[in-house]
Design an enzyme around this catalytic site. Structure first.
Site, PDB file in Angstrom:
ATOM      1  N   ARG A 121       0.809  -1.196   0.000  1.00 25.25           N
ATOM      2  CA  ARG A 121       0.000   0.000   0.000  1.00 25.25           C
ATOM      3  C   ARG A 121       0.849   1.255   0.000  1.00 25.25           C
ATOM      4  O   ARG A 121       0.529   2.241  -0.642  1.00 25.25           O
ATOM      5  CB  ARG A 121      -0.882  -0.027   1.248  1.00 25.25           C
ATOM      6  CG  ARG A 121      -1.539   1.278   1.581  1.00 25.25           C
ATOM      7  CD  ARG A 121      -2.730   1.077   2.462  1.00 25.25           C
ATOM      8  NE  ARG A 121      -3.603   0.047   1.902  1.00 25.25           N
ATOM      9  CZ  ARG A 121      -4.331  -0.777   2.630  1.00 25.25           C
ATOM     10  NH1 ARG A 121      -4.307  -0.712   3.934  1.00 25.25           N
ATOM     11  NH2 ARG A 121      -5.092  -1.670   2.043  1.00 25.25           N
ATOM     12  N   TYR A 122       1.912   1.244   0.772  1.00 27.23           N
ATOM     13  CA  TYR A 122       2.771   2.418   0.895  1.00 27.23           C
ATOM     14  C   TYR A 122       3.984   2.241  -0.007  1.00 27.23           C
ATOM     15  O   TYR A 122       4.338   1.126  -0.362  1.00 27.23           O
ATOM     16  CB  TYR A 122       3.230   2.555   2.351  1.00 27.23           C
ATOM     17  CG  TYR A 122       2.117   2.814   3.329  1.00 27.23           C
ATOM     18  CD1 TYR A 122       1.517   4.063   3.398  1.00 27.23           C
ATOM     19  CD2 TYR A 122       1.682   1.821   4.188  1.00 27.23           C
ATOM     20  CE1 TYR A 122       0.505   4.312   4.328  1.00 27.23           C
ATOM     21  CE2 TYR A 122       0.669   2.054   5.113  1.00 27.23           C
ATOM     22  CZ  TYR A 122       0.088   3.303   5.176  1.00 27.23           C
ATOM     23  OH  TYR A 122      -0.907   3.542   6.088  1.00 27.23           O
ATOM     24  N   ARG A 125       7.146   0.055   1.921  1.00 27.47           N
ATOM     25  CA  ARG A 125       6.994  -1.059   2.865  1.00 27.47           C
ATOM     26  C   ARG A 125       5.787  -1.918   2.507  1.00 27.47           C
ATOM     27  O   ARG A 125       4.824  -1.437   1.919  1.00 27.47           O
ATOM     28  CB  ARG A 125       6.874  -0.543   4.295  1.00 27.47           C
ATOM     29  CG  ARG A 125       5.794   0.506   4.519  1.00 27.47           C
ATOM     30  CD  ARG A 125       6.206   1.410   5.693  1.00 27.47           C
ATOM     31  NE  ARG A 125       5.147   2.309   6.121  1.00 27.47           N
ATOM     32  CZ  ARG A 125       4.861   3.461   5.531  1.00 27.47           C
ATOM     33  NH1 ARG A 125       5.508   3.835   4.452  1.00 27.47           N
ATOM     34  NH2 ARG A 125       3.902   4.232   6.007  1.00 27.47           N
ATOM     35  N   CYS A 134      -4.306 -17.644  14.775  1.00 24.19           N
ATOM     36  CA  CYS A 134      -3.863 -16.994  16.003  1.00 24.19           C
ATOM     37  C   CYS A 134      -4.184 -17.931  17.159  1.00 24.19           C
ATOM     38  O   CYS A 134      -5.065 -18.776  17.051  1.00 24.19           O
ATOM     39  CB  CYS A 134      -4.626 -15.691  16.213  1.00 24.19           C
ATOM     40  SG  CYS A 134      -4.227 -14.457  14.963  1.00 24.19           S
ATOM     41  N   CYS A 138      -9.184 -12.605  18.468  1.00 20.75           N
ATOM     42  CA  CYS A 138      -9.738 -11.380  19.022  1.00 20.75           C
ATOM     43  C   CYS A 138     -11.100 -11.156  18.393  1.00 20.75           C
ATOM     44  O   CYS A 138     -11.244 -11.207  17.172  1.00 20.75           O
ATOM     45  CB  CYS A 138      -8.853 -10.186  18.675  1.00 20.75           C
ATOM     46  SG  CYS A 138      -7.153 -10.434  19.181  1.00 20.75           S
ATOM     47  N   CYS A 141     -11.141  -8.406  15.749  1.00 12.97           N
ATOM     48  CA  CYS A 141     -10.135  -8.474  14.678  1.00 12.97           C
ATOM     49  C   CYS A 141     -10.654  -7.877  13.370  1.00 12.97           C
ATOM     50  O   CYS A 141     -11.741  -8.207  12.903  1.00 12.97           O
ATOM     51  CB  CYS A 141      -9.733  -9.922  14.438  1.00 12.97           C
ATOM     52  SG  CYS A 141      -8.466 -10.097  13.183  1.00 12.97           S
ATOM     53  N   ARG A 143      -9.414  -8.516  10.519  1.00 16.56           N
ATOM     54  CA  ARG A 143      -9.370  -9.558   9.482  1.00 16.56           C
ATOM     55  C   ARG A 143     -10.237 -10.745   9.892  1.00 16.56           C
ATOM     56  O   ARG A 143      -9.970 -11.892   9.541  1.00 16.56           O
ATOM     57  CB  ARG A 143      -7.931 -10.010   9.270  1.00 16.56           C
ATOM     58  CG  ARG A 143      -7.018  -8.850   9.036  1.00 16.56           C
ATOM     59  CD  ARG A 143      -5.737  -9.205   8.326  1.00 16.56           C
ATOM     60  NE  ARG A 143      -4.970  -7.983   8.186  1.00 16.56           N
ATOM     61  CZ  ARG A 143      -3.893  -7.703   8.913  1.00 16.56           C
ATOM     62  NH1 ARG A 143      -3.432  -8.575   9.781  1.00 16.56           N
ATOM     63  NH2 ARG A 143      -3.266  -6.561   8.750  1.00 16.56           N
ATOM     64  N   ASP A 302     -12.011  -0.532  13.014  1.00 11.48           N
ATOM     65  CA  ASP A 302     -12.341  -0.558  11.582  1.00 11.48           C
ATOM     66  C   ASP A 302     -13.799  -0.915  11.319  1.00 11.48           C
ATOM     67  O   ASP A 302     -14.496  -1.405  12.198  1.00 11.48           O
ATOM     68  CB  ASP A 302     -11.450  -1.580  10.870  1.00 11.48           C
ATOM     69  CG  ASP A 302     -10.022  -1.096  10.750  1.00 11.48           C
ATOM     70  OD1 ASP A 302      -9.829   0.122  10.574  1.00 11.48           O
ATOM     71  OD2 ASP A 302      -9.109  -1.934  10.843  1.00 11.48           O
ATOM     72  N   ASP A 339      -7.627   3.947  10.003  1.00 11.70           N
ATOM     73  CA  ASP A 339      -7.221   3.268   8.774  1.00 11.70           C
ATOM     74  C   ASP A 339      -8.331   3.519   7.758  1.00 11.70           C
ATOM     75  O   ASP A 339      -9.459   3.065   7.940  1.00 11.70           O
ATOM     76  CB  ASP A 339      -7.023   1.770   9.042  1.00 11.70           C
ATOM     77  CG  ASP A 339      -5.762   1.249   8.353  1.00 11.70           C
ATOM     78  OD1 ASP A 339      -5.400   1.811   7.295  1.00 11.70           O
ATOM     79  OD2 ASP A 339      -5.153   0.299   8.858  1.00 11.70           O
ATOM     80  N   LYS A 346      -3.242   4.650   6.919  1.00 12.29           N
ATOM     81  CA  LYS A 346      -3.511   5.193   8.246  1.00 12.29           C
ATOM     82  C   LYS A 346      -3.469   6.718   8.239  1.00 12.29           C
ATOM     83  O   LYS A 346      -2.520   7.312   7.749  1.00 12.29           O
ATOM     84  CB  LYS A 346      -2.474   4.662   9.216  1.00 12.29           C
ATOM     85  CG  LYS A 346      -2.517   3.153   9.349  1.00 12.29           C
ATOM     86  CD  LYS A 346      -1.381   2.655  10.194  1.00 12.29           C
ATOM     87  CE  LYS A 346      -1.334   1.145  10.229  1.00 12.29           C
ATOM     88  NZ  LYS A 346      -0.854   0.556   8.960  1.00 12.29           N
TER      89      LYS A 346
HETATM   90  C1  LIG Z   1      -0.095  -0.461   8.850  1.00 13.21           C
HETATM   91  C2  LIG Z   1       0.405  -0.912   7.572  1.00 13.21           C
HETATM   92  C3  LIG Z   1       1.750  -0.787   7.233  1.00 13.21           C
HETATM   93  C4  LIG Z   1       2.759  -0.174   8.178  1.00 13.21           C
HETATM   94  O1  LIG Z   1       2.463   1.159   8.421  1.00 13.21           O
HETATM   95  P1  LIG Z   1       3.348   2.023   9.397  1.00 13.21           P
HETATM   96  O2  LIG Z   1       2.599   3.299   9.535  1.00 13.21           O
HETATM   97  O3  LIG Z   1       4.676   2.180   8.732  1.00 13.21           O
HETATM   98  O4  LIG Z   1       3.473   1.274  10.680  1.00 13.21           O
HETATM   99  C5  LIG Z   1       2.147  -1.206   5.998  1.00 13.21           C
HETATM  100  N1  LIG Z   1       1.267  -1.736   5.117  1.00 13.21           N
HETATM  101  C6  LIG Z   1      -0.031  -1.859   5.407  1.00 13.21           C
HETATM  102  C7  LIG Z   1      -0.955  -2.409   4.389  1.00 13.21           C
HETATM  103  C8  LIG Z   1      -0.516  -1.449   6.648  1.00 13.21           C
HETATM  104  O5  LIG Z   1      -1.813  -1.590   6.942  1.00 13.21           O
HETATM  105  S1  SF4 Z   2      -6.309  -8.953  15.939  1.00 12.63           S
HETATM  106 FE1  SF4 Z   2      -6.756 -10.691  14.545  1.00 12.63          FE
HETATM  107  S2  SF4 Z   2      -4.820 -11.172  13.597  1.00 12.63           S
HETATM  108 FE2  SF4 Z   2      -4.391  -9.927  15.431  1.00 12.63          FE
HETATM  109  S3  SF4 Z   2      -4.017 -11.394  17.066  1.00 12.63           S
HETATM  110 FE3  SF4 Z   2      -6.130 -10.837  17.161  1.00 12.63          FE
HETATM  111  S4  SF4 Z   2      -7.192 -12.416  15.900  1.00 12.63           S
HETATM  112 FE4  SF4 Z   2      -5.035 -12.509  15.410  1.00 12.63          FE
END
Ligand SMILES: *Cc1c(COP(=O)(O)O)cnc(C)c1O
Ligand code: SF4
Length: 437
Positions: A121-122, A125, A134, A138, A141, A143, A302, A339, A346
């Site tokens: 996305r960025y 990174r 996991c 959670c 979560c 996801r 989210d 996000d 973010k």
């Molecule tokens: C959060 C995230 C990152 C890392 O973001 P930082 O602000 O550098 O911590 C990188 N890729 C994705 C898709 C993310 O959601």
């Molecule tokens: S937030 Fe989702 S991915 Fe993260 S530890 Fe909890 S269940 Fe696992």
């Protein structure tokens, strides 16, 4: 190791042999993770009846349940409905409610995925999903729809696709291993994965996002630390949400990581009835820094499916930040981020501190409400920058590879770029102009 009563009782009920010696064995904890309503009831003595019970079954059919015996032992069974650990680990029938603004993949992680497992996305990174499971699921979560859906740990072949993508994408200098929980992988797999990723010349740092120190602290073994130490610089982010989660066991796990030399960060999620309180948050960040963990992000919850009961207004997060900024150590406060739905990344949000401007003064307020002024310099000579750094007399010593083009708002601020505005695609006004011509 001294075990508390709750832990004794749970271990006895699991093994029925009065032997708690396995408690700190993370594989034992995983093997005995609580995955059904019945198991939960048996171990806690809590019982659900009637409609709620039926709906809970439906809930766990839709979103799987998994609680480690350790994390379960933190629940106050006498007042469980208000317990922050219960709310995060067991949840409730509210998860069946879906509102129209909720999405299965609110952050478009799948859409921004060039190959399986990678979200890019960025510019510099990537997020690399290296496990789908996991130890504790959670309830909040992001996801949720995916994590735990199919219980699988990717094979080396599957992970190789992600590694290949990173290898052929030289902009990537920071790789964030996430999941699921990367520490669900066996030690040898973690070793292999880190050796592959760290051998890529343009990868400068690796990060691991894990909730193990919170929900299964015994996973942080000496053997794991020995492996991780080979791959410095390695940053580790964990996910404490409530001061109650900072226990003797989690402190020990965190101390091992800190002693191993890994910079530690924490990402909390702002959750209604769990931590949406300035006093709770302040207590949490203070405990984190006492344990050498730097609060990194506080996330707005989210728009994932089944999370509406956890969401707070953004105003609650701003109120919390207001009570931290200035009131406590700068390194104890996280950055509050939203996000952006749809994959915008973010976005940091804060209370406003700038009250007004003129050409020579800025009027600001501090955390106490004191209003103050900052006099701008009389003699500042703006330097015209054309980004021709070789000819610039500032000795920047720019290394290679730092020549990316300016994008977004950064571009609007550049002298050497004549972009005047950023215009959304399909802007109607410009469409009309085109038609006139
Ligand atoms: C959060 C995230 C990152 C890392 O973001 P930082 O602000 O550098 O911590 C990188 N890729 C994705 C898709 C993310 O959601
Ligand atoms: S937030 Fe989702 S991915 Fe993260 S530890 Fe909890 S269940 Fe696992």
């Amino acid at each position: 190791m001294i075990f508390n009563e709750a832990q004794q009782e749970i271990a006895n009920k699991i093994q029925e042999d009065n032997n708690i010696s396995n408690w700190e064995d993370w594989k034992w904890q995983l093997k005995h993770a609580i995955k059904s309503l019945e198991q939960f009831e048996k171990l806690t003595g809590i019982r659900f009846e009637g409609q709620e019970r039926d709906d809970l079954h439906k809930t766990f059919d839709k979103f799987p349940l998994s609680i480690t015996p350790y994390y379960l032992s933190l629940i106050n069974t006498k007042n469980f409905r208000y317990d922050p650990v219960f709310k995060q680990a067991f949840g409730g029938v509210e998860e069946l409610i879906t509102t129209s603004s909720e999405l299965a993949d609110p952050l478009s992680e799948d859409t921004d995925s060039p190959v399986e497992g990678i979200t890019h996305r960025y510019p510099d990174r990537v997020l690399f999903h290296v496990s789908n499971i996991c130890s504790m699921y959670c309830r909040h979560c992001t996801r949720k729809r995916k994590v735990g859906d199919v219980d699988y740990v990717p094979s080396k072949d599957q992970l190789s696709k992600g590694i290949d993508y990173i290898r052929k994408t030289p902009q990537v200098r920071d790789v964030l291993l996430s999941g699921g929980d990367p520490f669900m992988l066996p030690d040898q797999m973690i070793d292999w994965l880190l050796s592959e990723v760290s051998s890529i010349p343009h990868v400068e740092v690796i990060r691991i996002g894990t909730r193990m120190p919170v929900v299964l602290p015994y996973r942080i073994t000496d053997d794991l630390i020995t492996i991780l130490k080979k791959y410095q610089p390695l940053w580790i982010n964990t996910h404490f949400n409530h001061p109650k989660e900072i226990t003797t066991s989690s402190k020990a796990a965190v101390a091992k990581l800190a002693d191993g030399g890994f910079p530690l960060g924490n990402q909390s999620v702002l959750l209604a009835d769990v931590n949406d309180c300035p006093r709770i948050m302040k207590s949490l960040v203070h405990k984190l820094v006492q344990n050498r963990i730097r609060p990194y992000y506080l996330y707005q919850c989210d728009l994932s499916e089944g999370l509406s009961h956890f969401r707070t207004p953004i105003g609650k997060g701003i109120e919390i930040m207001e009570s931290l900024i200035g009131h406590t150590s700068g390194f104890a406060r996280p950055t509050y981020v939203i996000d952006a739905p749809g994959g915008g990344g973010k976005i940091p949000v804060m209370p406003n501190y700038i009250i007004s401007w003129s050409t020579n003064k800025v009027v600001l307020r501090n955390y106490e409400g004191v209003i103050t002024t900052y006099q701008e310099p009389d003699s500042y000579e703006p330097r015209m920058c054309d980004r021709d750094c070789d000819k610039c007399n500032m000795e920047l010593e720019l290394g290679e590879g730092d020549e990316s083009d300016a994008i977004g708002i950064e571009k609007l601020l550049l002298d050497a770029n004549d972009t005047i505005s950023l215009i959304p695609e399909n802007n109607e006004r410009l469409h009309r102009r085109d038609q006139h011509e």
